[in-house]
Design a protein around this motif. Structure first.
Motif, PDB file in Angstrom:
ATOM      1  N   CYS A 156       0.819  -1.215   0.000  1.00  0.00           N
ATOM      2  CA  CYS A 156       0.000   0.000   0.000  1.00  0.00           C
ATOM      3  C   CYS A 156       0.855   1.269   0.000  1.00  0.00           C
ATOM      4  O   CYS A 156       0.341   2.362  -0.240  1.00  0.00           O
ATOM      5  CB  CYS A 156      -0.923   0.009   1.206  1.00  0.00           C
ATOM      6  N   LEU A 157       2.132   1.117   0.287  1.00  0.00           N
ATOM      7  CA  LEU A 157       3.033   2.268   0.376  1.00  0.00           C
ATOM      8  C   LEU A 157       3.761   2.499  -0.945  1.00  0.00           C
ATOM      9  O   LEU A 157       3.905   1.563  -1.732  1.00  0.00           O
ATOM     10  CB  LEU A 157       4.043   2.040   1.501  1.00  0.00           C
TER      11      LEU A 157
ATOM     12  N   CYS B 125       2.380   6.104   0.606  1.00  0.00           N
ATOM     13  CA  CYS B 125       1.161   6.905   0.625  1.00  0.00           C
ATOM     14  C   CYS B 125       1.568   8.350   0.356  1.00  0.00           C
ATOM     15  O   CYS B 125       2.500   8.861   0.980  1.00  0.00           O
ATOM     16  CB  CYS B 125       0.486   6.797   1.986  1.00  0.00           C
ATOM     17  N   GLU B 126       0.880   8.994  -0.556  1.00  0.00           N
ATOM     18  CA  GLU B 126       1.212  10.383  -0.904  1.00  0.00           C
ATOM     19  C   GLU B 126       0.971  11.342   0.261  1.00  0.00           C
ATOM     20  O   GLU B 126       1.496  12.455   0.269  1.00  0.00           O
ATOM     21  CB  GLU B 126       0.416  10.811  -2.132  1.00  0.00           C
ATOM     22  N   GLN B 127       0.202  10.904   1.256  1.00  0.00           N
ATOM     23  CA  GLN B 127      -0.064  11.745   2.425  1.00  0.00           C
ATOM     24  C   GLN B 127       0.861  11.397   3.601  1.00  0.00           C
ATOM     25  O   GLN B 127       0.649  11.852   4.718  1.00  0.00           O
ATOM     26  CB  GLN B 127      -1.533  11.605   2.855  1.00  0.00           C
TER      27      GLN B 127
ATOM     28  N   ASN C  23       1.846   5.880   7.194  1.00  0.00           N
ATOM     29  CA  ASN C  23       2.426   4.539   7.216  1.00  0.00           C
ATOM     30  C   ASN C  23       1.307   3.589   7.646  1.00  0.00           C
ATOM     31  O   ASN C  23       1.136   3.287   8.823  1.00  0.00           O
ATOM     32  CB  ASN C  23       3.621   4.467   8.154  1.00  0.00           C
ATOM     33  N   ILE C  24       0.549   3.136   6.679  1.00  0.00           N
ATOM     34  CA  ILE C  24      -0.646   2.333   6.940  1.00  0.00           C
ATOM     35  C   ILE C  24      -0.331   1.074   7.752  1.00  0.00           C
ATOM     36  O   ILE C  24      -1.010   0.812   8.757  1.00  0.00           O
ATOM     37  CB  ILE C  24      -1.364   2.009   5.612  1.00  0.00           C
TER      38      ILE C  24
ATOM     39  N   CYS D  59      -5.538  11.077   5.928  1.00  0.00           N
ATOM     40  CA  CYS D  59      -6.046  10.351   4.761  1.00  0.00           C
ATOM     41  C   CYS D  59      -7.041  11.212   3.986  1.00  0.00           C
ATOM     42  O   CYS D  59      -7.963  11.788   4.559  1.00  0.00           O
ATOM     43  CB  CYS D  59      -6.722   9.054   5.202  1.00  0.00           C
TER      44      CYS D  59
ATOM     45  N   CYS E 127      -8.102   8.760  -1.206  1.00  0.00           N
ATOM     46  CA  CYS E 127      -7.829   8.651  -2.643  1.00  0.00           C
ATOM     47  C   CYS E 127      -8.021   7.221  -3.146  1.00  0.00           C
ATOM     48  O   CYS E 127      -8.303   7.006  -4.322  1.00  0.00           O
ATOM     49  CB  CYS E 127      -6.422   9.152  -2.974  1.00  0.00           C
TER      50      CYS E 127
ATOM     51  N   CYS F 283      -4.124   3.123  -2.010  1.00  0.00           N
ATOM     52  CA  CYS F 283      -3.658   2.047  -1.134  1.00  0.00           C
ATOM     53  C   CYS F 283      -4.534   0.804  -1.289  1.00  0.00           C
ATOM     54  O   CYS F 283      -4.026  -0.319  -1.373  1.00  0.00           O
ATOM     55  CB  CYS F 283      -3.638   2.503   0.318  1.00  0.00           C
TER      56      CYS F 283
ATOM     57  N   CYS G 143      -3.575  -3.275  -2.355  1.00  0.00           N
ATOM     58  CA  CYS G 143      -3.569  -4.233  -1.240  1.00  0.00           C
ATOM     59  C   CYS G 143      -3.901  -5.645  -1.725  1.00  0.00           C
ATOM     60  O   CYS G 143      -4.988  -5.889  -2.243  1.00  0.00           O
ATOM     61  CB  CYS G 143      -4.581  -3.812  -0.178  1.00  0.00           C
TER      62      CYS G 143
END
Length: 133
Positions: free
Chosen positions: A49-50, A52-54, A57-58, A105, A108, A111, A115
């Protein structure tokens, strides 16, 4: 363990003699099975998932949620989650790896499209924010 009191408590528990009763063994086994079942519902930490543009770190955030939900370490999870609110630009490189909190988040969906477990990441980020913020 995070402090001397925890070390002392663990040493005290470890020094207790004797064996678990059959009922205690049964409860421990049931809890282990429940923890295993619950852990299969969550992120494996593959990091597909990484990035992430934001800068979220999910996997790290979901790991904190596991501490809360699976292991009942809610105070620890909340304390670690609170650290994610620190000014991102002022952090060291190691601290930046932990990312920002779930409130960053923008939904978008990038991610979720990456997944391999097809987790509802956006929904789980909201749940995590509600539980740990």
């Amino acid at each position: 363990m995070q402090n001397l009191a925890m070390v002392s408590e663990n040493a005290k528990v470890a020094s207790i003699g004797g064996y678990l009763s059959e009922e205690e063994i049964k409860v421990v086994k049931e809890m282990m099975e429940e923890n295993k079942r619950l852990s299969e519902l969550y992120c494996t930490g593959c990091e597909y998932c990484l990035p992430c543009e934001q800068n979220i770190n999910i996997p790290h955030i979901f790991n904190l949620m596991n501490y809360h939900k699976v292991y009942k370490l809610t105070d620890f999870a909340k304390a670690e989650y609170a650290k994610l609110k620190v000014d991102f630009d002022a952090r060291s490189n190691d601290e930046k790896k932990k990312g920002l909190d779930a409130s960053s988040c923008i939904e978008c969906g990038l991610c979720e499209s990456k997944c391999p477990q097809h987790l509802k990441i956006i929904e789980q980020l909201k749940e995590t924010k509600n539980a740990l913020a």
